[in-house]
Design an enzyme around this catalytic site. Structure first.
Site, short mmCIF file in Angstrom:
data_model
loop_
_atom_site.label_atom_id
_atom_site.label_comp_id
_atom_site.label_asym_id
_atom_site.label_seq_id
_atom_site.Cartn_x
_atom_site.Cartn_y
_atom_site.Cartn_z
CG ASP A 44 -54.62 2.95 13.56
OD1 ASP A 44 -54.66 1.97 14.32
OD2 ASP A 44 -53.89 3.94 13.76
CG ASP A 91 -48.72 3.34 18.54
OD1 ASP A 91 -48.42 3.06 17.36
OD2 ASP A 91 -49.80 3.87 18.86
C1 DGJ Z 1 -52.36 4.50 16.42
C2 DGJ Z 1 -51.22 3.96 15.62
O1 DGJ Z 1 -50.65 2.85 16.26
C3 DGJ Z 1 -50.18 5.04 15.39
O2 DGJ Z 1 -49.09 4.51 14.69
C4 DGJ Z 1 -50.82 6.16 14.65
O3 DGJ Z 1 -51.18 5.76 13.36
C5 DGJ Z 1 -52.02 6.67 15.43
N1 DGJ Z 1 -52.94 5.62 15.72
C6 DGJ Z 1 -52.72 7.74 14.66
O4 DGJ Z 1 -53.86 8.16 15.28
#
Ligand code: DGJ
Length: 726
Positions: A464, A528
């Site tokens: 990430d 997300d």
């Molecule tokens: C952002 C990501 O897009 C989510 O899927 C998740 O992994 C969160 N970060 C976790 O902090």
């Protein structure tokens, strides 16, 4: 650009060094034509649909009439337009040495050509700069990769302010440019602009690919449609700052440029140093939006030598813990969740954020990459082994480039974060960015990730990057570009050391989706936002240039956490099985019938992924809020037919599919788990197709189509088409 002039004048100052020669690259349906001109850079003559012959006037000068109040010898559009030598459009390169050497002109040029590549090495003897430009063609995809490298041959530092990967001509009948904007939770929002004399420009200064300015665009003419008409589309293989520019050129066409964008003073080349632009991947098609999408998607597939076996394995069904648990981890819960995931048919279990030392919310601990001792008293091994014993792969979330000021790492090494002297660091999600150009940072991160990958049976990393870069400074200088290259280097080191570990790129959902990161990673998290209605549009954008098998797509909870909207399970699942499918909810919290539904969709996904993830992607709309997506090949494919809104018609519309083979017979059957269920009256044709399947000829499917049943809003029907060999 290719034209003839009745009044042909000899080229002024023609000498034996100025002899012109036409060179070209020929793709399946495209031609790229340049003219070499002695010791100068080649001149653009044509780029577009395939020509049957090269232009019959070798020299650009011969085809260009003189205009009043113009230079005696006009500067043509060359492969690298340079400033200070009679070129009045935006140059592809600007640089200086303490205010000098700002005008550039090529004095020597060597051009080499093959069927697939034109390589141009040129020199500005006065400014002591070498340019190396390549145009590489992948003929079967009609994709041209443009890349430019600049080397400082002078004895003083060269400050490079601008370097485009490529500059291409766009014919004047192109009048629209489509690109994307977006934000966290809402990626791939389409933007459509007119191409006008005033120009078009998109610049990303967020330090990362970004949600709001992905490095992609396509240009279209008034006759361009889904399946016909000219389209040019391009994306930059780069995960940092970038620029896209289209501007009018007085020669009668537009010029499109793209490359990395540099902060002031960022690129300082010492003697002998060079900077290489990222690759800009450009494709042209006369078969409309679907035609150019096929080119880019298939090219993208051919790019990555990522799969250790040489071939992509069937994309496993994921369960990701994020929206099911967020930070609320404990070993027992995670074990139970893994067991119920396995029961649904999940093949890979990914432990998302919340597992490492002290991480109970998003205020702390990034950088402290070892298991939280309270949540996981014996480390992650018991959980990982449990997951493996259930026959699933084990995945883990990390965010290597980040550090929370509240962390052991920051306490020990505050100077490791990107920062500027005497400036207050700007936090985002309570975090700062590590200076990846610092060797010690690289070593620390590699050591921590290595320890996880060596001591645990990890098959998968979700990598990430949850913020933009702001004060990307090191020793007071801007390091945006170096930061990205250093991140790429860490990815590469890990890939080299653990070639069997797959990696997903994520940046607050879809903030790092580009062809650069996709050379190092196996999939990206598209957004997300898992609301299936929002996802339809997000995924449509993604599929304009990227393949479905690398697009992370999950079934989320209802109501969706990101939007608060609710959708039925079948609709959520249908939207998710298009891409690399997963589940992102706590299956222990949903009723038994919902679980059974998930199981049926998991089974369907497993049955069709070999076709949907390796074939073509076609998309279209039939009106009345019905859209379709076809995945597969001409002889076997699956059509996903979505109704997004209630019907506005008395009778439901037909779905016709323009890409079928007109002379082939197809057997059509309904395959989604809702088979036999209808939202109201339906015609006999669809009933028989639903119950035992029905034969259709290709021309009927293309010209007439299949009459749909009544469908409520937010429903999807999946049909399988198999060519019948007579
Ligand atoms: C952002 C990501 O897009 C989510 O899927 C998740 O992994 C969160 N970060 C976790 O902090």
């Amino acid at each position: 650009m290719v034209g003839q002039n009745r009044h042909i004048k000899p080229t002024p100052n023609a000498s034996k060094h100025m002899i012109s020669k036409i060179i070209s690259l020929q793709g399946r349906g495209t031609s790229l034509i340049l003219e070499t001109e002695g010791n100068a850079l080649p001149i653009w003559r044509y780029f577009g649909a395939k020509l049957s012959a090269d232009p019959d006037f070798a020299s650009w000068q011969d085809t260009t009439p003189r205009a009043s109040f113009s230079l005696d010898k006009n500067q043509p559009f060359r492969t690298i337009p340079l400033f200070g030598n009679g070129w009045f459009n935006t140059p592809a390169f600007t640089a200086h040495r303490h205010g000098r050497d700002w005008a550039h002109e090529i004095s020597e040029c060597r051009v080499q050509t093959s069927n697939k590549e034109i390589s141009i090495v040129s020199l500005d003897k006065v400014a002591q700069i070498e340019f190396i430009q390549t145009i590489r063609l992948e003929p079967e995809f009609d994709v041209y990769a443009f890349q430019t490298t600049v080397k400082n041959l002078g004895s003083e530092t060269l400050n490079v302010d601008r370097l485009m990967a490529g500059s291409i001509p766009v014919q004047s009948h192109f009048n629209r440019v489509n690109s994307f904007t977006g934000r966290h939770n809402n990626e791939f929002i389409p933007v459509s602009d007119g191409i006008t004399r005033s120009g078009w420009q998109r610049i990303n200064r967020r330090g990362l690919t970004s949600h709001d300015c992905p490095p992609y665009a396509r240009v279209m003419s008034p006759t361009t449609g889904g399946f016909s008409g000219p389209v040019m589309a391009a994306h930059l293989a780069w995960s940092g700052n970038h620029e896209q520019l289209i501007e009018w050129c007085d020669y009668g066409f537009y010029i499109w440029q793209s490359g990395a964008w540099y902060a002031p003073g960022e690129i300082r080349l010492a003697t002998g140093e060079q900077i290489k632009s990222p690759e800009w991947l450009v494709s042209f098609s006369e078969n409309g939006e679907n035609g150019v999408a096929q080119n880019l998607i298939n090219h993208m597939r051919s790019l990555s030598p990522l799969w250790t076996s040489g071939q992509m394995s069937p994309r496993p069904v994921h369960l990701n813990t994020w929206e099911g648990l967020y930070f609320d981890h404990n070993e027992q819960d995670l074990m139970e969740l893994a067991s119920s995931a396995a029961d649904l048919g999940v093949e890979r279990f990914i432990v998302d954020d919340g597992w490492f030392a002290g991480r109970h919310d998003d205020t702390s601990s990034l950088g402290d990459w070892w298991a939280d001792a309270d949540k996981y008293p014996d480390g992650l091994a018991p959980l990982a082994n449990h997951v493996k014993s259930l026959g699933m792969e084990f995945g883990l979330w990390v965010e290597p480039e980040m550090v929370n000021p509240k962390s052991r790492l920051f306490e020990k090494h505050p100077q490791w974060a990107l920062q500027l002297p005497q400036r207050t660091p700007l936090e985002s999600r309570n975090q700062l960015v590590l200076d990846m150009t610092n060797r010690d940072v690289q070593n620390y991160l590699f050591e921590k990730i290595e320890s996880l990958l060596t001591n645990l049976p990890i098959d998968y990393l979700k990598w990430d990057h949850n913020r933009d870069l702001t004060q990307a400074g090191s020793d007071g200088f801007a390091v945006y570009t170096d930061q990205i290259n250093a991140s790429y280097a860490l990815f590469q080191t890990i890939r080299d050391a653990y070639p069997n570990v797959e990696i997903e790129a994520c940046a607050g959902g879809g903030g790092r989706i580009d062809a650069g990161i996709l050379r190092l990673t196996h999939r990206v998290w598209a957004s997300d936002c898992i609301d299936a209605v929002s996802r339809k549009r997000i995924q449509d954008g993604f599929l304009e240039y990227l393949p479905p098998e690398i697009m992370g797509t999950h079934i989320g909870a209802s109501p969706a956490h990101s939007t608060g909207r609710s959708q039925n399970m079948d609709f959520r699942a249908a939207m998710a099985i298009i891409g690399h499918f997963g589940i992102e909810l706590d299956p222990r919290k949903i009723p038994e019938p919902e679980k059974e539904k998930i199981k049926s969709w998991v089974n369907l996904y497993k049955n069709i992924r070999n076709i949907t993830h390796t074939g073509q992607v076609w998309r279209g709309n039939v009106g009345d809020h019905v859209a379709w997506q076809v995945l597969g090949n001409k002889d076997k494919f699956y059509a996903f037919i979505f109704r997004m809104q209630p019907t506005e018609q008395r009778f439901p519309p037909y779905v016709s599919l323009p890409m079928v083979d007109l002379r082939t017979q197809y057997f059509v059957e309904r395959v989604d788990p809702q088979k036999g269920q209808f939202d109201g009256f339906t015609g006999k044709e669809f009933l028989s197709l639903d119950s035992q399947g029905k034969k259709f000829s290709g021309d009927v499917l293309c010209q007439v189509g299949i009459r749909l049943p009544f469908m409520k809003a937010e429903r999807c029907i999946v049909l399988k088409f198999s060519a019948i060999s007579e």
